[in-house]
Structure formats: C-alpha cells, structure tokens
Design a protein around this motif. Structure first.
Motif, mmCIF file in Angstrom:
data_model
loop_
_atom_site.group_PDB
_atom_site.id
_atom_site.type_symbol
_atom_site.label_atom_id
_atom_site.label_comp_id
_atom_site.label_asym_id
_atom_site.label_seq_id
_atom_site.Cartn_x
_atom_site.Cartn_y
_atom_site.Cartn_z
ATOM 1 N N THR A 85 34.055 5.237 122.632
ATOM 2 C CA THR A 85 33.883 4.503 121.362
ATOM 3 C C THR A 85 34.394 5.322 120.171
ATOM 4 O OG1 THR A 85 31.596 5.269 121.328
ATOM 5 C CG2 THR A 85 31.951 3.000 121.998
ATOM 6 N N GLY A 86 34.051 6.629 120.176
ATOM 7 C CA GLY A 86 34.458 7.479 119.050
ATOM 8 C C GLY A 86 35.973 7.609 118.976
ATOM 9 N N CYS A 87 36.613 7.827 120.130
ATOM 10 C CA CYS A 87 38.085 7.940 120.183
ATOM 11 C C CYS A 87 38.714 6.650 119.675
ATOM 12 C CB CYS A 87 38.565 8.171 121.616
ATOM 13 S SG CYS A 87 37.846 9.611 122.410
ATOM 14 N N ARG A 114 24.029 -3.747 117.241
ATOM 15 C CA ARG A 114 24.122 -2.796 118.345
ATOM 16 C C ARG A 114 24.291 -3.581 119.651
ATOM 17 N NH1 ARG A 114 23.040 2.508 118.802
ATOM 18 N NH2 ARG A 114 22.343 2.558 116.645
ATOM 19 N N VAL A 115 25.327 -3.259 120.409
ATOM 20 C CA VAL A 115 25.598 -3.961 121.662
ATOM 21 C C VAL A 115 24.769 -3.306 122.767
ATOM 22 C CG1 VAL A 115 27.414 -4.607 123.317
ATOM 23 C CG2 VAL A 115 27.959 -4.441 120.865
ATOM 24 N N GLY A 116 24.029 -4.127 123.511
ATOM 25 C CA GLY A 116 23.211 -3.599 124.603
ATOM 26 C C GLY A 116 24.086 -3.338 125.808
ATOM 27 N N ALA A 173 28.280 0.840 128.580
ATOM 28 C CA ALA A 173 29.732 1.055 128.596
ATOM 29 C C ALA A 173 30.207 1.467 127.200
ATOM 30 C CB ALA A 173 30.444 -0.210 129.068
ATOM 31 N N THR A 174 29.887 2.719 126.833
ATOM 32 C CA THR A 174 30.232 3.212 125.492
ATOM 33 C C THR A 174 31.183 4.403 125.553
ATOM 34 O OG1 THR A 174 28.283 4.632 125.532
ATOM 35 C CG2 THR A 174 28.019 2.481 124.470
ATOM 36 N N HIS A 175 31.727 4.680 126.725
ATOM 37 C CA HIS A 175 32.645 5.820 126.860
ATOM 38 C C HIS A 175 33.915 5.539 126.051
ATOM 39 C CE1 HIS A 175 34.837 9.098 128.630
ATOM 40 N NE2 HIS A 175 35.661 8.303 129.284
HETATM 41 N N1 LIG Z 1 25.801 0.208 121.393
HETATM 42 C C1 LIG Z 1 26.626 0.113 120.349
HETATM 43 N N2 LIG Z 1 26.810 -1.067 119.722
HETATM 44 C C2 LIG Z 1 27.636 -1.184 118.661
HETATM 45 N N3 LIG Z 1 28.345 -0.147 118.181
HETATM 46 C C3 LIG Z 1 28.204 1.063 118.746
HETATM 47 C C4 LIG Z 1 27.339 1.268 119.854
HETATM 48 N N4 LIG Z 1 27.417 2.586 120.231
HETATM 49 C C5 LIG Z 1 28.290 3.163 119.376
HETATM 50 N N5 LIG Z 1 28.759 2.259 118.479
HETATM 51 C C6 LIG Z 1 29.778 2.474 117.450
HETATM 52 O O1 LIG Z 1 30.803 3.210 118.103
HETATM 53 C C7 LIG Z 1 31.391 4.157 117.227
HETATM 54 C C8 LIG Z 1 31.218 5.535 117.818
HETATM 55 O O2 LIG Z 1 29.887 5.934 117.583
HETATM 56 P P1 LIG Z 1 29.161 7.173 118.234
HETATM 57 O O3 LIG Z 1 28.160 7.640 117.244
HETATM 58 O O4 LIG Z 1 28.678 6.790 119.587
HETATM 59 O O5 LIG Z 1 30.367 8.214 118.336
HETATM 60 P P2 LIG Z 1 30.766 9.257 119.435
HETATM 61 O O6 LIG Z 1 29.519 9.945 119.926
HETATM 62 O O7 LIG Z 1 31.817 10.086 118.852
HETATM 63 O O8 LIG Z 1 31.369 8.363 120.572
HETATM 64 P P3 LIG Z 1 31.714 8.756 122.088
HETATM 65 O O9 LIG Z 1 30.649 8.019 122.869
HETATM 66 O O10 LIG Z 1 33.056 8.199 122.327
HETATM 67 O O11 LIG Z 1 31.659 10.264 122.210
HETATM 68 C C9 LIG Z 1 30.685 3.932 115.889
HETATM 69 O O12 LIG Z 1 31.456 3.006 115.134
HETATM 70 C C10 LIG Z 1 29.344 3.332 116.284
HETATM 71 O O13 LIG Z 1 28.758 2.565 115.242
#
Ligand SMILES: Nc1ncnc2c1ncn2[C@@H]1O[C@H](COP(=O)(O)OP(=O)(O)OP(=O)(O)O)[C@@H](O)[C@H]1O
Ligand SMILES: Cc1ncc(CO)c(N)n1
Length: 279
Positions: free
Chosen positions: A215-217, A206-208, A211-213
């Motif tokens: 990730t799902g896309c 898990r990356v600390g 900046a996760t906007h």
């Molecule tokens: N902090 C993190 N470190 C590593 N991987 C992460 C982290 N956060 C999300 N992921 C990965 O990112 C991908 C998207 O996961 P997440 O469950 O957040 O989906 P989501 O809610 O659809 O994403 P979004 O934030 O784009 O709406 C997955 O592969 C998940 O394992």
C-alpha cells in the motif's frame, strides 16, 4: 501515419519484490495504470512473497549510480519516486542524483520495515536518509512508525499525534510531508498532508482486508504518477486522486487470490483493477 504520443515519464528508484506486490513491481504497475511510462533504477533485490522477505541482495552503490546516469542522460523524467534504499552507500548515491536535480518532483517513501516486519533499511542508514535526502526531496511519505524514527520520538497513537508529527517534520525539513495513517485503528484510514499551503486530511473508509502488502509503495508511486501527469499542481491537489487509486486497488485486491499470504498475512493489491471485466 499514427500520432506521436508525448507520454509523461516517472522514475522509480527502489527495490525489487520478487512476489510482485510491493517495491519496483508495484511502482511500475501503478505508473502503467495512470498511463505514465515507467523507468526503474534498482537498489536491491529481495527474495520476497506474500508471507515475508526471505533474503536481500543490495545493489552496489556504484551500479545504482550507473543506472541513474543511464536513465537521466537519455530520458526526460517528469517525476521520481524513491523507495527501499537498503544501506547508507545507496542513500548517498541516490542523494547525489537528487541534488543534481534531473528527475522532476521527487517523492521519498522512507521505507524501513516491510509489512511482514522484515527490515529493508540498515539502521545505520537512517541518519543519512534524515540528513542527506529528506531536506532535498519535494515530498516525504512516512507511515506512523517511520515518522517517529525520523523525528526521534515515540510513535503517534491517534490522529492528533500524527498531525503534530507531520507539522513538526515539515517545520524541521521544509519538505512537504504526508504521514500515512494505515497503522492507526478506526473506521477510517486518515493520511495527514502538511506543506506550504497548510494541512490537508485525506480520509477514506478503512477496508477490512489483510491484503495490504504494497500500500505504501503504491501510494507514493501514484503521487509521482500524478505529479508527472500534472506539472505545477500542488501536492494537496495530487494527493486526493493518488489516494483514490490506492483505495480502488485495495478494494479490488480483496478478490485477488495471489499467494498463500492472502489467507493469513499480506496479499497484494489489484493494481490493474480498471482493466478487469466486471463479474
Ligand atoms: N485497511 C486499509 N483501508 C484503507 N486504507 C488503508 C488501509 N491500510 C492502509 N491504508 C492506506 O494505505 C496507505 C499506506 O498506509 P500505511 O500506513 O499502511 O503505510 P505503509 O506501512 O508504508 O504501507 P506498507 O504496508 O506498504 O508497508 C495509506 O494511504 C493508508 O491510509
Ligand atoms: C522491495 C520492497 N520495497 C518496499 C517494501 C515495503 O512494503 C517491500 N515490502 N519490498
């Protein structure tokens, strides 16, 4: 004379994120980073930045169909990714195109709510996604809350719960399922893939970062890009490299200072990390 390049083509059917971190923009950057030519059909425009969604303008369903017809009648598409669908009419237009079968393997990211908490799918359209689209795509990639909505169940709270919901979704729909584990906690982010060849766990540190906007896309677009590059390969072979691309973009995104969201909420990934000079 230069050599002809037979480039794989991927199509994204999704919404625009004006801030550039998610939606169609994330998808096209991800396709380009894989050396895949990207085409796009827009379902909605969002006025969005790293802090949240400020407005949504849905594309009329007939014009979604016009875009799909324009692309699919002209361009051989090797894989398709579907993201934000906004409302039930757009879901129906996209389901019609998928049923027509022109876009290679189809990955559905059942986008419902943005990372910032804003709604991207009309609640009245959830049933149409579940009944009309889910059974006819090749892979669906819900996050933990989305898997719960699709099953009409409570969200899973641990890995075993996620594994059980992934199995249940696959057995109900016959569509391969990758439930994303970003919403759980722990030292690893674990995604669970269940398909015809059983279960695969994708574990990454898990990356600390905030900046996760996108990730799902980015993950669903990387899965479509991999499918376009490697026709005939199973999702269990394609998922590892797709997840690795996302992990690198997440790690590099920690140094990418785009938007005020980076310091308070949801900055973007660095999709172009491989093009940057070290240091
Ligand atoms: N902090 C993190 N470190 C590593 N991987 C992460 C982290 N956060 C999300 N992921 C990965 O990112 C991908 C998207 O996961 P997440 O469950 O957040 O989906 P989501 O809610 O659809 O994403 P979004 O934030 O784009 O709406 C997955 O592969 C998940 O394992
Ligand atoms: C346009 C769009 N699609 C998907 C998401 C999900 O992250 C978003 N924030 N914006």
């Amino acid at each position: 004379m230069s050599a002809r390049v037979d480039v794989p083509v991927a199509l994204t059917i999704a919404g625009s994120d004006s801030g550039g971190g998610a939606g169609v923009q994330a998808d096209l950057k991800t396709f380009a980073a894989h050396g895949v030519f990207g085409a796009s059909v827009l379902t909605a425009l969002t006025a969005q930045n790293t802090r949240g969604v400020h407005g949504v303008h849905v594309v009329p369903a007939a014009f979604v169909t016009e875009q799909l017809d324009a692309v699919l009648s002209d361009i051989a598409v090797h894989a398709t990714k579907i993201g934000m669908l906004a409302d039930a009419r757009v879901v129906a237009a996209v389901a019609d195109a998928v049923a027509g079968g022109a876009g290679g393997p189809v990955v559905l990211d059942p986008v419902m709510v943005a990372t910032s908490g804003d709604r991207l799918l009309d609640p009245a359209a959830v049933a149409a996604v579940r009944e009309d689209l889910l059974p006819i795509v090749d892979l669906v990639t819900p996050n933990v809350p989305e898997a719960a909505v699709l099953l009409d169940a409570a969200p899973a709270t641990d890995l075993d719960g996620v594994r059980a919901q992934a199995r249940e979704l696959f057995s109900r729909t016959g569509t391969a399922v990758l439930v994303k584990g970003g919403h759980l906690t722990g030292p690893e982010s674990v995604d669970v893939l269940v398909g015809p060849s059983g279960e695969t766990l994708l574990r990454r540190p898990r990356v600390g970062t905030t900046a996760t906007h996108g990730t799902g896309c980015t993950l669903s677009a990387a899965l479509a890009a991999q499918a376009a590059l490697r026709p005939g390969a199973g999702w269990e072979e394609l998922a590892g490299p797709a997840r690795d691309y996302l992990q690198s973009a997440l790690l590099a995104g920690r140094d990418l200072h785009v938007g005020s969201g980076h310091d308070g909420s949801h900055g973007p990934l660095d999709h172009a990390f491989a093009l940057r000079e070290p240091g």
